[in-house]
Design a protein around this motif. Structure first.
Motif, mmCIF file in Angstrom:
data_model
loop_
_atom_site.group_PDB
_atom_site.id
_atom_site.type_symbol
_atom_site.label_atom_id
_atom_site.label_comp_id
_atom_site.label_asym_id
_atom_site.label_seq_id
_atom_site.Cartn_x
_atom_site.Cartn_y
_atom_site.Cartn_z
ATOM 1 N N ASN A 401 38.558 35.138 42.515
ATOM 2 C CA ASN A 401 37.101 35.098 42.302
ATOM 3 C C ASN A 401 36.786 34.491 40.944
ATOM 4 O O ASN A 401 35.885 33.658 40.815
ATOM 5 N N ALA A 402 37.543 34.958 39.920
ATOM 6 C CA ALA A 402 37.297 34.455 38.566
ATOM 7 C C ALA A 402 37.484 32.931 38.551
ATOM 8 O O ALA A 402 36.685 32.195 37.958
ATOM 9 N N TYR A 405 34.535 31.319 40.441
ATOM 10 C CA TYR A 405 33.205 31.383 39.833
ATOM 11 C C TYR A 405 33.204 31.008 38.346
ATOM 12 O O TYR A 405 32.294 31.368 37.625
ATOM 13 N N ASP A 429 36.311 36.766 32.784
ATOM 14 C CA ASP A 429 36.177 35.307 32.821
ATOM 15 C C ASP A 429 34.966 34.866 32.036
ATOM 16 O O ASP A 429 34.122 35.694 31.670
ATOM 17 N N ILE A 432 30.254 32.045 35.723
ATOM 18 C CA ILE A 432 28.804 31.988 35.955
ATOM 19 C C ILE A 432 28.109 33.336 35.746
ATOM 20 O O ILE A 432 26.887 33.408 35.691
ATOM 21 N N GLY A 433 28.910 34.421 35.643
ATOM 22 C CA GLY A 433 28.302 35.728 35.390
ATOM 23 C C GLY A 433 27.506 36.246 36.585
ATOM 24 O O GLY A 433 27.359 35.561 37.600
ATOM 25 N N ILE A 434 27.043 37.469 36.434
ATOM 26 C CA ILE A 434 26.298 38.102 37.536
ATOM 27 C C ILE A 434 25.038 38.737 36.953
ATOM 28 O O ILE A 434 25.097 39.440 35.938
ATOM 29 N N ILE A 442 27.389 43.722 44.681
ATOM 30 C CA ILE A 442 28.453 42.779 45.020
ATOM 31 C C ILE A 442 29.645 43.399 45.741
ATOM 32 O O ILE A 442 30.434 42.690 46.332
ATOM 33 N N ASP A 450 25.125 33.904 45.900
ATOM 34 C CA ASP A 450 24.488 32.650 46.297
ATOM 35 C C ASP A 450 25.184 32.169 47.572
ATOM 36 O O ASP A 450 26.308 31.690 47.520
ATOM 37 N N GLY A 458 33.263 31.819 50.128
ATOM 38 C CA GLY A 458 34.180 32.901 50.537
ATOM 39 C C GLY A 458 33.598 33.605 51.756
ATOM 40 O O GLY A 458 32.703 33.093 52.415
ATOM 41 N N THR A 459 34.126 34.798 52.024
ATOM 42 C CA THR A 459 33.623 35.544 53.188
ATOM 43 C C THR A 459 32.660 36.659 52.772
ATOM 44 O O THR A 459 31.970 37.236 53.596
ATOM 45 N N GLY A 460 32.642 36.960 51.474
ATOM 46 C CA GLY A 460 31.781 38.062 51.014
ATOM 47 C C GLY A 460 32.414 39.417 51.314
ATOM 48 O O GLY A 460 31.771 40.454 51.188
ATOM 49 N N GLY A 462 35.790 40.075 50.177
ATOM 50 C CA GLY A 462 36.886 40.308 49.227
ATOM 51 C C GLY A 462 36.680 41.555 48.367
ATOM 52 O O GLY A 462 37.567 42.410 48.285
ATOM 53 N N LEU A 463 35.514 41.675 47.727
ATOM 54 C CA LEU A 463 35.292 42.812 46.818
ATOM 55 C C LEU A 463 35.182 44.137 47.571
ATOM 56 O O LEU A 463 35.600 45.174 47.059
ATOM 57 N N ALA A 464 34.617 44.055 48.797
ATOM 58 C CA ALA A 464 34.520 45.290 49.600
ATOM 59 C C ALA A 464 35.923 45.808 49.906
ATOM 60 O O ALA A 464 36.203 47.008 49.770
ATOM 61 N N SER A 488 32.021 37.485 33.506
ATOM 62 C CA SER A 488 32.039 38.841 34.087
ATOM 63 C C SER A 488 33.373 39.497 33.775
ATOM 64 O O SER A 488 34.370 38.820 33.542
HETATM 65 P P1 ADP Z 1 33.346 36.042 48.223
HETATM 66 O O1 ADP Z 1 34.243 35.808 49.334
HETATM 67 O O2 ADP Z 1 31.995 35.490 48.394
HETATM 68 O O3 ADP Z 1 33.942 35.746 46.895
HETATM 69 P P2 ADP Z 1 33.549 38.700 47.282
HETATM 70 O O4 ADP Z 1 33.311 39.996 47.981
HETATM 71 O O5 ADP Z 1 34.880 38.513 46.686
HETATM 72 O O6 ADP Z 1 33.130 37.569 48.270
HETATM 73 O O7 ADP Z 1 32.441 38.599 46.160
HETATM 74 C C1 ADP Z 1 31.112 38.902 46.449
HETATM 75 C C2 ADP Z 1 30.186 38.136 45.533
HETATM 76 O O8 ADP Z 1 30.308 38.605 44.201
HETATM 77 C C3 ADP Z 1 30.522 36.692 45.446
HETATM 78 O O9 ADP Z 1 29.884 36.008 46.472
HETATM 79 C C4 ADP Z 1 29.960 36.312 44.088
HETATM 80 O O10 ADP Z 1 28.579 36.032 44.219
HETATM 81 C C5 ADP Z 1 30.117 37.548 43.273
HETATM 82 N N1 ADP Z 1 31.301 37.468 42.414
HETATM 83 C C6 ADP Z 1 32.532 37.961 42.654
HETATM 84 N N2 ADP Z 1 33.362 37.738 41.596
HETATM 85 C C7 ADP Z 1 32.646 37.062 40.675
HETATM 86 C C8 ADP Z 1 32.937 36.498 39.360
HETATM 87 N N3 ADP Z 1 34.143 36.631 38.807
HETATM 88 N N4 ADP Z 1 31.921 35.901 38.719
HETATM 89 C C9 ADP Z 1 30.706 35.791 39.264
HETATM 90 N N5 ADP Z 1 30.367 36.263 40.477
HETATM 91 C C10 ADP Z 1 31.321 36.877 41.185
#
Ligand code: ADP
Length: 506
Positions: A401-402, A405, A429, A432-434, A442, A450, A458-460, A462-464, A488
């Motif tokens: 992710n880092a 983004y 990192d 682009i920040g959040i 997130i 976005d 991505g699939t949205g 990953g973080l879940a 972030s």
């Molecule tokens: P994706 O597959 O879209 O990366 P994630 O679940 O990993 O899905 O992340 C969800 C959202 O969180 C991303 O779409 C992005 O908008 C934001 N995000 C995750 N990591 C970062 C990061 N390091 N910097 C900025 N935004 C991030």
């Protein structure tokens, strides 16, 4: 979606009556029991009491009056002869009027005559004369002579007797009493019952009536305070069952009803949240599956029609999109299994720093290709009970992710070190920040800050998934960002058994 709520066929009105009725019945039963206990206690008390002599006094007085009248001692001035006749005919009087006649010298208590023959002349009669003033005199006993006396005495054999009499009937013999006596009545259930009915039944009945009114008022009041809020909750529950998940009830009433209202509101807000999440999930899945499928369909059609200028590049796109679909399905399956708790973690003692270093090394080339610098800074850390592969997946997600983004020229730090009672891994990192309002969202499934970001989307998920894995290890994940364009920092904390061992050893 609508849920069918099975309701008992009872109208609110019927239920209201039922609750009120139940309360009333309980109160009435309680009241009846209390009154029964009181009545029982009173009956026992009456039973233990001696029989009042009043009735006997009245009977004896009336007999005395009849005798006096029969012997012309009432009304006109009695003659000495008439008085003498009485004293001569004492045995006859006793027989005729069925009464024991005793003549006694009141001051010395010595017996002059006893029709029963128990006491001989000269014997001392144990008289117990009642104070005159306490006696229930209805009519003056004698008009001209004598003074009425009342009381009791014990016979030679000990039986109690009650008497009414006249002292001073014979002139110059003020101390001589003519007494009529009858055996003192014994306390029998009938006597007690009659006295109870005569003296106590009415006040007890009145108490019951007052109690009944109070019980009815109380039952009505309590049922009102209970039923009002309960009926509201029932209506709201029916409305929720019809799909109106925004339904809430006022949190009022006695504590039990209040906590029910609070629980109901909590439940309906949770149902609303889950419902919303489910709707979002379905919408997101269909949307995210549709995009790659549309492009697969388009490009394959072009190849079939011979319309693709570069079939190999069309085939590559089809391959990439199919890969994305594959990833998405894998992610979704992972997530579903993680959330259902069916995901088996193979926990072994693992060195987080080693795993982080390996992930860093693997992604170093990718970062360099994107014009980024990846710093890996690891410390010696205590071991963690973890699933090495899953934790590597977590760190890979965060570093990927880092990389994704952070614009070219940026920097990324992957650090591991000792945290509070555990181990901490941070991925920082300069990307682009959040935005602050996005931070709490997130980690939601499919949430992307976005959505329209082109092919590198991505699939949205990953973080879940990352969060689920970390929490399955008993750890926590958090994120901070100073805002868009400010980079972030993701922090993972994992508990280490070494800390608890140290704590136990101390
Ligand atoms: P994706 O597959 O879209 O990366 P994630 O679940 O990993 O899905 O992340 C969800 C959202 O969180 C991303 O779409 C992005 O908008 C934001 N995000 C995750 N990591 C970062 C990061 N390091 N910097 C900025 N935004 C991030």
């Amino acid at each position: 979606m609508s849920i069918q709520l099975v309701r008992p066929e009872a109208s609110a009105g019927r239920r209201r009556l039922r609750l009120r009725g139940r309360l009333l019945v309980s109160y009435v039963v309680l009241l009846a029991l209390t009154l029964a206990v009181v009545a029982g206690a009173l009956l026992l008390f009456l039973f233990a009491q001696p029989v009042p002599r009043t009735t006997a006094y009245e009977d004896l007085t009336s007999t005395l009056r009849t005798i006096l009248s029969d012997y012309q001692l009432i009304g006109s001035r009695p003659t000495l002869a008439a008085v003498g006749r009485v004293f001569r005919e004492l045995p006859t009087i006793a027989e005729d009027y069925s009464v024991r006649v005793v003549v006694v010298q009141v001051s010395s208590r010595s017996v002059i005559f006893d029709s029963a023959g128990s006491y001989q002349p000269g014997d001392i009669l144990p008289l117990d004369v009642e104070p005159y003033t306490l006696l229930p005199q209805r009519r003056p006993l004698v008009t001209l002579r004598g003074e009425a006396v009342f009381g009791g005495f014990r016979d030679v054999d000990g039986t109690p007797w009650t008497f009414a009499g006249l002292v001073g009937l014979r002139q110059n013999e003020a101390g001589v009493g003519l007494l009529l006596a009858e055996q003192q009545a014994r306390q029998t259930p009938e006597v007690v019952w009659q006295r109870f009915r005569r003296e106590l039944a009415l006040p007890l009945g009145q108490a019951a009536l007052v109690g009944l009114v109070v019980a009815a008022v109380l039952a009505a009041f309590i049922s009102r305070t209970l039923i009002g809020p309960l009926a509201q909750i029932e209506t709201a529950a029916a409305s929720v069952a019809k799909g109106n998940f925004s339904e809430r009830v006022p949190e009022v009433g006695p504590p039990e009803v209040l906590s029910l209202a609070v629980a109901f509101n909590h439940m309906s807000s949770e149902v609303q949240r889950t419902q919303q999440a489910q709707q979002d999930f379905v919408a997101n899945v269909s949307h995210d599956l549709k995009t790659p499928l549309t492009s697969i369909q388009g490009y394959s059609q072009a190849i079939m029609d011979g319309a693709a200028k570069e079939p190999s590049s069309a085939a590559r796109i089809i391959h990439e999109e199919a890969g994305r679909l594959n990833r998405m399905v894998t992610d979704l399956t992972d997530l579903a299994r993680l959330q259902a708790g069916r995901f088996s973690l193979h926990l072994t003692p693992v060195d987080i720093s080693k795993i982080a270093a390996a992930v860093g090394e693997r992604l170093m080339i990718l970062a360099r290709d994107r014009g980024l610098t990846l710093h890996v800074e690891t410390e010696r850390v205590p071991v963690v009970a973890g699933d090495g592969d899953r934790l590597a997946q977590v760190f890979t997600n965060l570093v990927s992710n880092a990389i994704k983004y952070t614009p070219s020229g940026g920097e990324i730090w992957l650090r591991s070190g000792v945290g509070k009672s555990g181990v901490e891994v941070t991925v920082q990192d300069t990307g682009i920040g959040i935005a602050a309002e996005e931070l709490p969202r997130i980690f939601e499934r499919f949430y992307q800050v976005d959505k329209a970001r082109g092919p590198r989307r991505g699939t949205g998920l990953g973080l879940a998934i990352t969060q689920e894995i970390v929490e399955a290890h008993g750890g926590r994940i958090s994120v901070t960002s100073a805002g868009p364009g400010q980079g972030s920092t993701f922090t993972i904390w994992l508990p280490s058994p070494e800390f608890s061992t140290v704590a136990r050893r101390r």
